[in-house]
Scaffold this active site. Sequence first.
Site, PDB file in Angstrom:
ATOM      1  N   HIS A 123      10.575   8.507  -6.499  1.00 44.59           N
ATOM      2  CA  HIS A 123       9.665   8.606  -5.652  1.00 44.59           C
ATOM      3  C   HIS A 123      10.372   8.104  -3.417  1.00 44.59           C
ATOM      4  O   HIS A 123      11.085   7.865  -3.636  1.00 44.59           O
ATOM      5  CB  HIS A 123       9.307   7.275  -5.974  1.00 44.59           C
ATOM      6  CG  HIS A 123       8.266   8.068  -6.754  1.00 44.59           C
ATOM      7  ND1 HIS A 123       7.373   7.028  -8.084  1.00 44.59           N
ATOM      8  CD2 HIS A 123       8.665   8.739  -7.735  1.00 44.59           C
ATOM      9  CE1 HIS A 123       6.501   7.401  -9.187  1.00 44.59           C
ATOM     10  NE2 HIS A 123       7.584   8.317  -9.628  1.00 44.59           N
TER      11      HIS A 123
ATOM     12  N   TYR B 271      -1.075   0.791  -5.357  1.00 42.55           N
ATOM     13  CA  TYR B 271      -1.251  -0.791  -5.759  1.00 42.55           C
ATOM     14  C   TYR B 271      -2.433  -0.579  -5.254  1.00 42.55           C
ATOM     15  O   TYR B 271      -2.887  -0.710  -3.504  1.00 42.55           O
ATOM     16  CB  TYR B 271      -0.283  -1.398  -4.466  1.00 42.55           C
ATOM     17  CG  TYR B 271       1.345  -1.662  -4.795  1.00 42.55           C
ATOM     18  CD1 TYR B 271       2.156  -0.186  -5.024  1.00 42.55           C
ATOM     19  CD2 TYR B 271       1.669  -2.478  -5.390  1.00 42.55           C
ATOM     20  CE1 TYR B 271       3.337  -0.289  -5.416  1.00 42.55           C
ATOM     21  CE2 TYR B 271       3.242  -2.967  -5.745  1.00 42.55           C
ATOM     22  CZ  TYR B 271       3.967  -1.487  -5.532  1.00 42.55           C
ATOM     23  OH  TYR B 271       4.867  -2.109  -6.469  1.00 42.55           O
TER      24      TYR B 271
ATOM     25  N   TYR C  67      10.819  -2.276   0.596  1.00 43.85           N
ATOM     26  CA  TYR C  67      10.578  -1.938  -0.773  1.00 43.85           C
ATOM     27  C   TYR C  67      11.927  -0.996  -1.254  1.00 43.85           C
ATOM     28  O   TYR C  67      12.354  -1.218  -2.234  1.00 43.85           O
ATOM     29  CB  TYR C  67       9.024  -1.233  -0.658  1.00 43.85           C
ATOM     30  CG  TYR C  67       8.825  -1.028  -1.361  1.00 43.85           C
ATOM     31  CD1 TYR C  67       8.717  -0.031  -3.059  1.00 43.85           C
ATOM     32  CD2 TYR C  67       7.474  -1.812  -2.318  1.00 43.85           C
ATOM     33  CE1 TYR C  67       8.295   0.756  -4.230  1.00 43.85           C
ATOM     34  CE2 TYR C  67       6.820  -1.260  -4.019  1.00 43.85           C
ATOM     35  CZ  TYR C  67       7.554   0.135  -4.888  1.00 43.85           C
ATOM     36  OH  TYR C  67       6.807  -0.564  -6.037  1.00 43.85           O
TER      37      TYR C  67
END
Length: 389
Positions: free
Chosen positions: A72, A200, A384
């Site tokens: 991703h 999210y 992240y």
Amino acid sequence: MRTQVVIIGGGPAGLLLSQLLHRDGIETIVLERRSRDHVLSRIRAGVLEWGTVEMLRAAGVGARMDREGFVHDGTYLAAQNRGFRVDFKAATGKPVMVYGQTEVTHDLYAARDAAGGTIIDEAEGVMPHGLDGDAPHVTYVKDGTEHRIDCDFVAGCDGYHGVSRGCIPAGVLRAFERVYPFGWLGVLSETPPVSDELIYANHERGFALCSMRNARLSRYYVQVPLEDRVEAWSDDAFWDELRRRIPGDAADRLVTGPAVEKSIAPLRSFVAEPMRWGRLFLAGDAAHIVPPTGAKGLNLAVGDVHYLHTALAAHYRDGEDAGIETYSERALSRVWKCERFSWWMTTMLHRFPEQSTFDQRMQEAEIAYLETSVAAQTAMAENYVGLPY
Ligand code: FAS
Ligand code: PHB
């Protein structure tokens, strides 16, 4: 029995450490309290930092991940049903890999078995001894018989509820904790994911997350009050609540189905210092817990294993102990940065029970700044995808 390193805990931290040390010719014995079936039945993390991907490949266990995992390049964030994308690859040059922790654990067990590794399942009453000397040993009971393993070092990879952390004297151990006033109700469903990347979502009714395991297996979460019981949530009630909290186009696309797994997990931030005491080294959840919002739990365990593996390899190969001496300090430096990021994501995206209208505006402003600022998106992206080791 004798070995060089006894590893307590057959989860991802313990198994990866065993595999990496084996590839350096260092002998280990893994002591796992539960059965292998039980360990492999756990549904946990879903996102791997790129450093974790590279570590698994270096450990010789990346082949199935590379075949079946999803790379991703970014993620979606949403507030009040309106979404935007954060492009990790554009901001940092790195993506993440979506590949379940359950599969990582499967792959690690398969590699250890293929190499003839010693993993003792259903080992009861595991207890390290002599950690403050230079000849520690570990005792355990298997099928009613007590056993002793003499070793050079003990790696406490036995998770939050393990025995290792408690071996550090109370006067030495310092714990730092925040318990969040809500939990995550998670559902695994044999349905196609609602989106090509994770979503999210911040919503006035609470947080929601859309994730996946593969093209036919989806993983969803909604924030629930701590007192909620999973039995009180029907599948239909879950799907209705998820639809209310995610962007409208995703809600319209959502394919629902029976939950093949449904559970509620509490959220906490926790760090124990130091991560080393004498011949004992803590790694993974034995030393720290993060709320899953930042997808850091499994990845922090891998980071600890990186530091511990390189330290022990230098000891045995070169007689060099700088890595051992600085293990706790180096691991904790990265742990605290990941704790901060996980706390930041959790604070930004969840509805807190006593939240004031000012707090709500602060959340909205944080998300609006993230939507419109390259600098803010870069800061989120570099955390992240994974901070450097
Ligand atoms: P683990 O807890 O995985 O492994 C420890 C092992 O030690 C276990 O197998 C246990 O049986 C064994 N053990 C315990 N006590 C022992 C003893 N006395 N003797 C011998 N063995 C003993 N992280 C994310 O990044 N994303 C997520 O979505 C996410 N969801 C989670 C959901 C839940 C319900 C939980 C509990 C955790 C979740 N996590 C998530 C965090 C999780 O993935 C951990 O970070 C990861 O499992 C850490 O790996 P280990 O440190 O190996 O600990
Ligand atoms: C998951 O797929 O289980 C998952 C993904 C990202 C998170 C937490 C959980 O932040």
